[in-house]
Design an enzyme around this catalytic site. Structure first.
Site, PDB file in Angstrom:
ATOM      1  NE  ARG A  92       6.471  -5.129   0.598  1.00 46.01           N
ATOM      2  CZ  ARG A  92       7.247  -6.181   0.353  1.00 46.01           C
ATOM      3  NH1 ARG A  92       8.038  -6.665   1.301  1.00 46.01           N
ATOM      4  NH2 ARG A  92       7.240  -6.752  -0.829  1.00 46.01           N
ATOM      5  CG  HIS A 140       2.823  -8.376   1.935  1.00 48.32           C
ATOM      6  ND1 HIS A 140       3.972  -8.779   1.310  1.00 48.32           N
ATOM      7  CD2 HIS A 140       2.418  -7.261   1.274  1.00 48.32           C
ATOM      8  CE1 HIS A 140       4.263  -7.949   0.311  1.00 48.32           C
ATOM      9  NE2 HIS A 140       3.332  -7.020   0.284  1.00 48.32           N
ATOM     10  CB  VAL A 175      -2.366 -14.154   2.524  1.00 48.60           C
ATOM     11  CG1 VAL A 175      -2.315 -15.654   2.310  1.00 48.60           C
ATOM     12  CG2 VAL A 175      -1.467 -13.435   1.522  1.00 48.60           C
ATOM     13  CG  ASN A 234       5.678 -12.156   1.788  1.00 46.11           C
ATOM     14  OD1 ASN A 234       5.450 -10.957   1.722  1.00 46.11           O
ATOM     15  ND2 ASN A 234       4.731 -13.052   2.081  1.00 46.11           N
ATOM     16  CG  HIS A 256       4.376   1.814  -2.505  1.00 46.44           C
ATOM     17  ND1 HIS A 256       4.307   1.204  -3.742  1.00 46.44           N
ATOM     18  CD2 HIS A 256       4.293   0.797  -1.608  1.00 46.44           C
ATOM     19  CE1 HIS A 256       4.183  -0.100  -3.601  1.00 46.44           C
ATOM     20  NE2 HIS A 256       4.164  -0.374  -2.310  1.00 46.44           N
ATOM     21  CG  ASP A 266       5.380  13.091   2.609  1.00 43.87           C
ATOM     22  OD1 ASP A 266       5.305  12.309   1.633  1.00 43.87           O
ATOM     23  OD2 ASP A 266       6.457  13.589   2.995  1.00 43.87           O
TER      24      ASP A 266
END
Length: 317
Positions: free
Chosen positions: A61, A65, A69, A93, A192, A245
């Site tokens: 992540r 992130h 940016v 964040n 996710h 997966d």
């Protein structure tokens, strides 16, 4: 002496191409300058993930992130200074982004063998790959040679990182703004399949939305009351939360997406068929994912003499 037009046609194009080539990333970038860089990063990532499997998702992540940016330039790691406010307190964040200590450890390990050579931006890109592999996911070749930003942008972090409240059209736009197709947006959302989310980010979904499996919503409410306990965590993939997966997509088909933005991918819209495809084929998802995340890692890197190589990932030199 003036150059003829034909001379310039040949040589100006040549110099433009050389300039383009010099700005390209390369998988062999550290082969000579720091040959043990990648193995050092991998060892530290494996150690961190073995202690806490969630850390793999946190490191992946951070890379995402960072790249969304102003490009993959490690700006997400910078602490506030007197001249700029960093990105750590951005909506996406604040009390959420984590793994900074692990990146510090990796940077220290790499600095001990090759001082001032390996950028924090490259460490983020490699750590993301190694995290996915550590949790059973696919590997890919990481392109290297990014340099580190000397500033950060709180406002851009707030505007450009997709929010968990977005509808499908908003997700498509947010990713399109970075050059990604709708298909690539769905693919990258498959990140996710690992990680957890805070109650404050899915409370509205489990109490107010109807496109959610009833028993799933009930089970979530026990850990996420209608008020309070904002920081209580639930896995984004309820089936296999620590394995990279296809089950994130299988859950969406069964109306078990944790975030509003997750279930938007399978809610009677244009992306339903892709979610269905991924839910039935791990190989298709994993192959598409490696291509999409390599593309993400190539977002507007600083190369050549731009930026710097930070010795401390949290501070500009």
């Amino acid at each position: 002496m003036a150059f003829s037009s034909s001379f310039c046609t040949i040589f100006c194009v040549f110099f433009v191409l050389i300039g383009m080539a010099s700005a390209q990333l390369s998988s062999s970038y550290y082969n000579t300058s720091c040959p043990n860089a990648l193995s050092t990063i991998k060892s530290a990532v494996n150690s961190a993930v073995s202690k806490e499997s969630r850390m793999g998702a946190s490191l992946l992540r951070l890379h995402f992130h960072d790249c969304f940016v102003n490009g993959c330039d490690a700006s997400v790691l910078l602490d506030d200074t007197s001249t700029f406010t960093g990105e750590k307190t951005a909506n996406a964040n604040n009390n959420s982004a984590r793994g900074f200590d692990v990146i510090d450890t990796i940077k220290s390990d790499v600095e001990s063998i090759c001082p001032g050579v390996v950028s924090c931006a490259d460490i983020l890109a490699v750590a993301a790959r190694d995290s996915v592999v550590a949790l059973g996911g696919p590997s890919w070749t990481v392109q290297l040679g990014r340099r580190d930003a000397t500033t950060a942008s709180l406002s851009t972090a707030n505007s450009d990182i997709p929010a968990p409240t977005l509808n499908l059209s908003g997700l498509i736009t947010a990713f399109s703004n970075k050059g990604f197709s709708t298909k690539e947006m769905v693919t990258l959302s498959g990140s996710h399949t690992i990680g957890q989310a805070r109650c404050t980010n899915f409370r509205s979904r489990i109490y107010n939305e109807s496109n959610i499996d009833t028993s799933y919503a009930t089970s979530l409410k026990s850990n996420c009351p209608s008020s309070g306990n904002d920081d209580n965590l639930s896995p984004l993939d309820t089936t296999s939360p620590t394995s990279f997966d296809k089950y994130y997509f299988k859950n969406l088909v069964n109306k078990k997406g944790l975030l509003h933005s997750d279930q938007q991918l399978y809610n009677g819209g244009s992306t339903d068929s892709q979610v269905t495809s991924y839910s039935g084929s791990s190989s298709t998802f994993l192959s598409d994912f490696t291509s999409a995340i390599v593309k993400m890692g190539n977002l507007s890197p600083l190369t050549g003499s731009s930026g710097e190589i930070r010795t401390n990932c949290r501070k500009i030199n």
